[in-house]
Design a protein around this motif. Structure first.
Motif, PDB file in Angstrom:
ATOM      1  N   UNK A 272       0.808  -1.298   0.019  1.00 29.84           N
ATOM      2  CA  UNK A 272       0.020   0.078  -0.075  1.00 29.84           C
ATOM      3  C   UNK A 272       0.895   1.366   0.029  1.00 29.84           C
ATOM      4  N   UNK A 273       0.071   2.480  -0.208  1.00 31.95           N
ATOM      5  CA  UNK A 273       1.041   3.525   0.097  1.00 31.95           C
ATOM      6  C   UNK A 273       1.758   3.651   1.173  1.00 31.95           C
ATOM      7  N   UNK A 274       1.153   3.349   2.318  1.00 32.06           N
ATOM      8  CA  UNK A 274       1.648   3.115   3.675  1.00 32.06           C
ATOM      9  C   UNK A 274       2.963   2.389   3.692  1.00 32.06           C
ATOM     10  N   UNK A 275       2.925   1.267   3.031  1.00 32.05           N
ATOM     11  CA  UNK A 275       4.025   0.214   3.001  1.00 32.05           C
ATOM     12  C   UNK A 275       5.196   1.014   2.356  1.00 32.05           C
ATOM     13  N   UNK A 276       4.840   1.577   1.255  1.00 38.62           N
ATOM     14  CA  UNK A 276       5.839   2.238   0.425  1.00 38.62           C
ATOM     15  C   UNK A 276       6.678   3.366   1.284  1.00 38.62           C
ATOM     16  N   UNK A 277       5.830   4.169   2.007  1.00 38.90           N
ATOM     17  CA  UNK A 277       6.403   5.014   2.973  1.00 38.90           C
ATOM     18  C   UNK A 277       7.281   4.499   3.836  1.00 38.90           C
ATOM     19  N   UNK A 278       6.796   3.484   4.424  1.00 33.03           N
ATOM     20  CA  UNK A 278       7.642   2.872   5.742  1.00 33.03           C
ATOM     21  C   UNK A 278       8.904   2.268   5.009  1.00 33.03           C
TER      22      UNK A 278
END
Length: 217
Positions: A143-149
């Motif tokens: 997810x977008x959150x995963x890529x941020x992390x």
């Protein structure tokens, strides 16, 4: 004066401050440059400076936005008809590595940008938006959150390699090979996919090389 006129004057003032600040940063370094010195170089009062920027970090945040937008745009416009996402990522990040080797003040500027809270967060958020397009084949459920992390990890790698100067024992080609190898592992790029990554950051060399593989059986 009209609202439009005030806005125009404000943009001119901000541009003048940024140009003076960049000159001082490149001469003295970010940490050694004081806000009063920037005011003096622009010939502006404290009230004029703080009307444009809250502080020196806010000024750097604006500068970082301009720097990253410019260099990513330049990398994306290179005349390579068969360019793939991994190649583009390699060129964008290699460009940053090459820039940091131009002078120690430039190195400090980039390392600082990856360190301060506001500038680092800008980098994390804007880079994360690009990562999905680059690495979605290897992270199909991310997810977008995963890529941020994941960007939090790869930016830490980026900062470390930027901070380490090249020398005869650690030339640029080796730095890029190690750096890109680390980043590709973070995003689960298989070694076969490393072939599209040029070890020197160029678009026309190194298609047979594996990032991070040299010296391994």
């Amino acid at each position: 004066m009209s609202k439009h006129g005030l806005q125009h004057r404000g943009l001119i003032r901000r541009g003048k401050i940024l140009r003076s600040a960049v000159k001082l940063f490149l001469e003295k370094g970010y940490a050694s440059t004081t806000t009063p010195e920037i005011m003096k170089a622009t010939g502006m009062s404290a009230s004029s400076f703080f009307a444009a920027f809250k502080d020196k970090e806010a000024l750097l945040l604006t500068l970082v936005g301009q720097m990253f937008e410019s260099q990513f745009k330049n990398a994306g416009s290179l005349p390579c008809a068969d360019i793939d996402p991994l190649m583009l990522y390699a060129m964008e990040t290699a460009l940053q590595m090459h820039i940091t080797e131009l002078s120690e003040p430039l190195r400090e500027l980039y390392v600082t940008a990856y360190t301060l809270t506001s500038t680092a967060e800008y980098i994390h958020q804007n880079t994360a938006k690009k990562l999905s397009a680059i690495f979605h084949l290897y992270q199909p459920n991310a997810t977008e959150k995963d890529f941020y992390e994941l960007e939090l990890a790869s930016s830490g790698v980026t900062r470390s390699y930027m901070a380490k100067p090249c020398d005869m024992y650690f030339p640029m080609e080796q730095k890029l090979r190690r750096y890109l190898g680390c980043c590709f592992r973070i995003y689960d790029v298989p070694r076969a996919g490393h072939r599209s990554c040029p070890p020197d950051g160029s678009a026309h060399r190194g298609r047979e090389d594996h990032c991070g593989d040299r010296g391994k059986g």
